[in-house]
Write an enzyme that holds these catalytic residues in place. Structure first.
Site, PDB file in Angstrom:
ATOM      1  CG  ASN A   1       5.147  -6.731  -8.377  1.00 26.01           C
ATOM      2  OD1 ASN A   1       5.366  -7.271  -9.454  1.00 26.01           O
ATOM      3  ND2 ASN A   1       4.019  -6.134  -8.095  1.00 26.01           N
TER       4      ASN A   1
ATOM      5  CD  GLU B   1       4.733  -2.415   2.440  1.00 25.57           C
ATOM      6  OE1 GLU B   1       5.511  -1.644   3.038  1.00 25.57           O
ATOM      7  OE2 GLU B   1       4.477  -2.332   1.230  1.00 25.57           O
TER       8      GLU B   1
ATOM      9  CB  THR C   1      -1.743  -3.962 -10.166  1.00 23.86           C
ATOM     10  OG1 THR C   1      -1.152  -3.189  -9.108  1.00 23.86           O
ATOM     11  CG2 THR C   1      -1.998  -3.067 -11.353  1.00 23.86           C
TER      12      THR C   1
ATOM     13  CB  SER D   1       5.795  -2.966  -6.722  1.00 22.28           C
ATOM     14  OG  SER D   1       5.233  -2.692  -5.460  1.00 22.28           O
ATOM     15  CB  SER D   2       0.600  -0.386  -6.965  1.00 23.41           C
ATOM     16  OG  SER D   2       0.064  -0.946  -8.134  1.00 23.41           O
TER      17      SER D   2
ATOM     18  N   GLY E   1      -0.730  -3.985   1.002  1.00 25.72           N
ATOM     19  CA  GLY E   1      -1.043  -4.971   2.022  1.00 25.72           C
ATOM     20  C   GLY E   1      -0.214  -4.715   3.266  1.00 25.72           C
TER      21      GLY E   1
ATOM     22  CB  SER F   1       4.907  -5.421  -2.866  1.00 27.64           C
ATOM     23  OG  SER F   1       5.451  -5.139  -4.114  1.00 27.64           O
ATOM     24  N   GLY F   2       3.611  -7.716  -4.983  1.00 25.37           N
ATOM     25  CA  GLY F   2       3.898  -8.900  -5.784  1.00 25.37           C
ATOM     26  C   GLY F   2       2.839  -9.968  -5.703  1.00 25.37           C
TER      27      GLY F   2
END
Length: 1175
Positions: free
Chosen positions: A160, A383, A115, A163-164, A381, A110-111
């Site tokens: 982020n 984690e 996206t 973040s998605s 990704g 994330s970040g």
């Protein structure tokens, strides 16, 4: 970069190494250092063969412009510096030209910019594909689907701001020309637990904040929402506002995007109603309640939010409330909150799935012809958090599968290329993570299978029993670790808590806390809640909760979350294996979301769990570098004399001649059918170094040739210039000599011509003077003759004028003499006529004296007076005043003897005019003026307050008691018609304080009622009312004195205060007078009167000039018997409503006051004395 600086190869002007396959030496430190060096120079993209590493710069860079799109369009992958556009162009051209389906896999934590990377890929493909109205519409819909999904599926996290929180896979479909036809979106594992709870420093999904910030007041009113975030339990307040995010503008963007994608207005409204319902659902709270049978149940504490939510969803409040309470009959109150949160999560996640399906309906291809497909995968990704739960376990399982397919597809691609080029394939040793995937997904002994088995097992099921099962079955697995397993080596591992287990993934070891695994895997929604939702009238509810249909009751247990995700991942892997993969590995350089900061430990951690080093080793296991023969020969041909400057034969033979001449060892390269393969990067760097030296030598040679050419060109130019300069000088010298000769000739010619001209001039002047002399002499002679003739003519004229004048004087003298004679004759004739007339008159008077001597004077006088009156009346007819009763003008009389007649006529006319004016009145107006007349008779010149009330109409019902619903109950208690309704202040008999009361007057009685509740406090018949007492001042006090001995007088008289005192007393007086059987109500106007208070008589005394405080203060002399109450005289006329009647309505003789005096601001002190003190 200008056009002259465009790179022609990946190896030109490299900052670090553009392709990690060429990195030498290859280790983790050199890998990270190469990324840092490129990041510091704004080179955020690096290759690992065909894999793109993308570093998030956290700022805007000028490398995504339309010029960059054109620069990378239709270019070889390694032809320019690394860029995401190169990978997108390679994938698009392979799909369009080679008819190969493509997929682009974007991974990272994330970040890291996943996206944004997917947006860049889609925007590049949209820019390079075909044009046209229909094609542009499809491209716009595909691009605009991103803002909608981001609003509902993205959230602000600590890593982020956008973040998605779901995985997205989009298949973009193209026709045979490469033009987009449509697309299909698949979503994976929406983080729906975020709906009900967010970690500290994070937000809920964007759409909640966008709706509350950007929606109009009308929209929020329809959705029953408020802009204040703090009023909703599901919204975290510590991060409600994010710097750089404009939620209001984003909401407008989302609404516009939904319209472009194809959402109808009612569909948008339905989605917003569901979002509002989720917010309202979070505010529902429960309270425990004991039942008679001894069991406890939960009830909704405040039903307002429940009511509003049910109105939004179109569901009966009792149905939903019963669904919450029924499941919690024999359970604690926590179950009610669990059911509420489960409903909120399911409602939001199902709405999100409906949104994805609705977008798919809009963007799907309309044609049924065969299509080419490019897939774009944007998913979580790997984690590794401090506290890892079921969500991280599922995400990491997905990344294990992606890593597995990445290794398989990468090796397969390498093998296919070697076979295609005819090069012998050698096996490559690498870590195969299939054993880890088997540990998780095995159908019998896998962790997911055991979790499902534990969830379905009857009896008590907890997270601890699930962990015990894992410790029993997976204890001997080499990638599974647990403190309570049978493996002895973990018994003393204090880094492994008792309630956790650890899995050694390909990216590293991850510690999972087992708490919540069973509940999150079950993900159950109680059947009665589903049935309650199905009963809703909302347009989407039946589609979102089909299992709630009572006609289709399915007793089969729904699949668990782990089982569903495992099936989705299997479908995704199967889909990816049918396509040619392209990889983008996203890395974030720091945790501060700031530019120009590179944290090596963080980047190293991401590089490890993304398997980037292993990727490089797999790529380098065969041949590190490969290139087609033509560009290879073009790049290195200057290293061999045989190939420089031009090679006339086939490119492969040229490369063979080149490598033989350079004496490169045969084991360092291999010839393919269309490419040259180089095994070791050192060989490539050696070629590059020799090329650089050769280029320097060639540059020196080029400089030498250029300088010689430049000097020769300069010499020839100087020589040519000298010839031109000499020619121009000779021309200039000859032109100057010619000008001198020409100037001298012109001077000589001018002098000669001047001498000749002056000679001719002298001759002409002499001839002219002779002619002028002759002319002058002739002129003088003619003048002398003319003057002589003039004198003669003047003399003749003077003689003629003298004769005329003398004749005129003579004629005048004769005329004057005749005039005098005629005047004298006329005077004599007039004198005779006058004398004759006097004589005739004398004779007549003597003859008729006996007839006129007695009454001639009286008749002449009467005749004269009659003519004067006739003239006066005729004149009055034309000068009459207007018909307005208040018009005081009247024409002035011509003679003083007409004074009495003039006044009487004025009076009669005014009475007639008033009668005509009153004839126009309606019965209602007559009643009003009768009341005004009666008020004038009662109060005129007696009460100071009266003049200010003249201009105010008597309305009567000021409270509109028949129309106002507030007084409906009070109106029903009063049987007769209400004559007057107003609010008065009742003076308390005990302490002198004023209390507002409603005063109602009917034909037979008056009523005092409480202003707030409408309860009747007193009802007094009018026959019991003897008199009314008021002061002479401008206050509003009046005392209603009751007949002693009656039931109404048990508590004493009433002392009241009102701004409309004149109207109240007038109507009381009229009501008493109207009834024949009643005695007339007396009105006592005095500044001192007695009032009966129970057993005591109190003297009320009004003293002008008291204090202005407006409060009741006891007097110092008599603390128990006297109160002083200062009140203003009357209301200011500026705040009273203007009279609706014009001034002519009030006749002057009737009321006697047209211009009331201005309001008096002097206050009055009202003193109350007991009768004993008064005496």
């Amino acid at each position: 970069m200008s056009k002259m600086e465009v790179k022609t190869s990946l190896l030109d002007n490299m900052i670090g190494v553009g392709d990690m396959v060429l990195l030498e030496p290859l280790n983790e430190d050199s890998f990270i250092e190469n990324l840092r060096k490129r990041f510091d120079h704004n080179e955020i993209y690096t290759y690992i063969g065909s894999v793109v590493i993308s570093m998030n710069p956290y700022r805007a860079l000028p490398i995504f412009t339309p010029d960059k799109v054109e620069e990378y369009r239709n270019r070889n992958f390694y032809e320019l510096s690394p860029h995401i556009y190169a990978l997108a162009d390679e994938a698009y051209r392979s799909l369009r030209d080679q008819d190969k389906d493509q997929c682009i896999l974007i991974t990272g934590e994330s970040g890291a910019g996943k996206t944004e990377a997917s947006k860049l890929v889609m925007s590049y493909v949209a820019a390079v594909c075909g044009k046209g109205q229909e094609v542009n519409k499809v491209k716009e819909q595909l691009l605009q689907s991103n803002p909608v999904l981001e609003a509902f599926g993205n959230a602000k996290t600590v890593r982020n701001d956008n973040s998605s929180r779901f995985g997205k896979y989009m298949d973009i479909e193209f026709d045979f020309k490469g033009d987009p036809l449509g697309g299909v979106i698949s979503n994976y594992l929406l983080e729906k637990s975020r709906v009900v709870k967010q970690p500290r420093g994070e937000r809920n999904f964007h759409i909640f904040y966008q709706l509350l910030s950007g929606a109009s007041e009308d929209t929020l009113k329809k959705l029953k929402l408020d802009r204040d975030f703090s009023k909703y339990n599901y919204l975290s307040l510590d991060s409600a506002v994010v710097n750089g995010l404009d939620d209001a503008a984003s909401f407008r963007t989302v609404r516009n995007a939904m319209q472009i994608v194809g959402f109808m207005e009612d569909e948008v409204q339905s989605v917003l109603e569901l979002v509002a319902a989720v917010l309202k659902l979070g505010n529902i709270e429960f309270k425990p309640e004991s039942r008679v049978n001894g069991f406890d149940e939960s009830r909704v504490k405040d039903k307002n939010d429940l009511k509003e939510m049910c109105e939004l969803l179109g569901i009966e409040q009792s149905v939903l409330e019963r669904a919450f309470s029924f499941r919690t009959v024999e359970a604690k109150m926590e179950k009610a909150y669990y059911a509420r949160d489960a409903l909120a999560k399911n409602l939001y996640s199902r709405m999100f799935s409906w949104l994805v399906n609705r977008i798919n309906e809009s963007i799907k291809a309309q044609t049924k012809t065969r299509k080419k497909v490019m897939g774009v995968l944007d998913i979580y990704g790997f984690e590794i958090f401090e506290d890892n739960s079921f969500e991280q376990f599922i995400i990491n399982y997905c990344n294990e599968k992606l890593q597995q397919i990445f290794i398989e597809l990468t090796l397969r691609e390498e093998q296919e290329e070697y076979v295609r080029e005819g090069i012998e394939w050698t096996n490559i040793d690498y870590f195969n993570n299939a054993i880890i995937c088997d540990l998780i997904e095995n159908n019998t002994n896998g962790i997911l299978a055991m979790l499902d088995e534990e969830c379905l097992r009857p009896g008590t099921v907890t997270d601890e029993t699930f962990l015990d099962k894992l410790n029993t079955i997976c204890a001997e697995h080499q990638h599974f670790e647990s403190r309570l397993s049978k493996n002895q080596k973990f018994l003393t591992d204090h880094s492994l808590p008792h309630s956790c287990f650890r899995i050694q993934h390909y990216a590293g070891k991850v510690l999972y806390r087992v708490e919540g695994f069973v509940d999150k895997n079950n993900d159950l929604l109680y059947r009665d809640l589903s049935q309650a939702m199905y009963k809703a009238n909302h347009s989407l509810m039946k589609a979102l909760f089909p299992e709630g249909n009572p006609a289709k009751v399915n007793l089969k247990r729904p699949p668990t979350a782990g089982c569903q995700f495992k099936a989705s991942v299997a479908t995704l892997m199967k889909n990816l294996q049918t396509k040619n993969p392209n990889y983008i590995r996203c890395i974030k350089p720091n945790d501060k979301k700031a530019a120009h900061i590179f944290t090596e430990s963080l980047v190293c951690h991401q590089a490890r769990y993304l398997g980037l080093m292993e990727n490089v080793r797999v790529r380098r296991a065969g041949y590190a570098f490969r290139q087609a023969y033509e560009p290879c020969l073009e790049r290195y041909k200057m290293l061999c004399k045989q190939t420089w400057p031009h090679w006339r034969g086939p490119a492969r033979q040229g490369v063979e001649v080149l490598l033989n001449d350079l004496q490169v060892p045969a084991e360092e390269f291999a010839y393919g059918r269309s490419k040259i393969f180089i095994r070791n990067p050192r060989t490539l760097f050696t070629l590059e170094e020799r090329r650089r030296q050769c280029l320097e030598d060639l540059a020196t040679l080029i400089q030498k040739i250029y300088r010689g050419w430049k000097c020769r060109t300069h010499f020839l130019l100087m020589k040519k210039s000298q010839v031109v300069v000499a020619a121009w000088y000779r021309r200039y010298a000859q032109q100057k000599k010619y000008q001198q000769i020409k100037s001298s000739t012109i001077v000589m010619q001018s002098f000669t011509r001047g001498w000749k001209a002056r000679k001719i001039l002298r001759e002409l002047k002499y001839q002219k003077r002779c002619k002028e002399a002759v002319t002058t002499i002739a002129a003088y002679w003619h003048g002398t003759q003319a003057r002589r003739e003039l004198r003669r003519l003047k003399e003749e004229a003077r003689n003629k004028h003298a004769v005329t004048v003398i004749w005129a004087y003579w004629q005048g003298t004769k005329a004057r003499r005749e005039l005098r004679r005629l005047k004298e004759e006329a005077r004599r004739k007039h004198a005779v006529a006058v004398i004759w007339a006097y004589w005739l008159g004398l004779k007549v008077r003597r003859e008729y004296r006996k007839f006129f001597r007695a009454n001639a004077g009286k008749k002449i006088y009467d005749f004269t007076i009659q003519r004067i009156m006739q003239k006066y009346f005729l004149g009055l007819k034309n000068t009459m005043p207007s018909m307005s009763p208040i018009d005081k003008s009247w024409p002035t009389r011509p003679y003083t003897f007409l004074d009495e007649a003039d006044k009487e006529l004025k009076r009669i006319f005014h009475l007639w005019r008033c009668k005509k004016y009153r004839g126009q009145f309606t019965e209602q107006k007559k009643a009003i003026f009768e009341e005004k007349l009666e008020a004038s008779e009662i109060f005129k010149d007696k009460k100071t307050l009266y003049p200010s009330s003249v201009a105010q109409p008597f309305k009567g019902d000021y409270l509109e008691i028949n129309k106002n619903p507030k007084y409906q109950k009070l109106n029903s208690l009063v049987e007769e018609k209400v004559i007057l309704a107003d609010v008065v202040n009742k003076i308390n008999r005990a302490n002198g304080k004023a209390t507002p009361r409603i005063f109602l007057l009917t034909k037979s009685n008056f009523v005092l009622a409480d202003q707030k509740s409408g309860q009747i406090k007193a009802s007094v018949p009018l026959p019991d009312l003897t008199s009314v007492s008021v002061s002479t001042q401008s206050d509003g006090f009046f005392a209603l004195r009751l007949k002693e001995g009656t039931a109404s007088a048990s508590k004493g008289d009433f002392l009241l205060s009102s701004d409309r005192l004149i109207e109240i007393i007038t109507k009381l007086h009229r009501s008493g007078t109207a009834a024949a059987e009643r005695e007339q109500i007396n009105v006592d106007i005095s500044d001192e009167f007695l009032v009966q208070f129970k057993q005591d008589k109190v003297c009320v005394k009004f003293i002008p000039g008291g204090p202005r405080t407006g409060t009741v203060s006891p007097a110092s002399a008599r603390t128990t018997a006297c109160w002083r109450c200062p009140f203003p005289l009357h209301r200011d006329a500026s705040v009273d409503p203007p009279s609706p009647y014009p001034s002519p309505v009030l006749p002057v003789p009737t009321l006697g006051l047209l211009n009331p005096p201005p309001p008096i601001s002097t206050p009055i002190t009202v003193q109350f004395f007991l009768s004993s003190d008064f005496k």
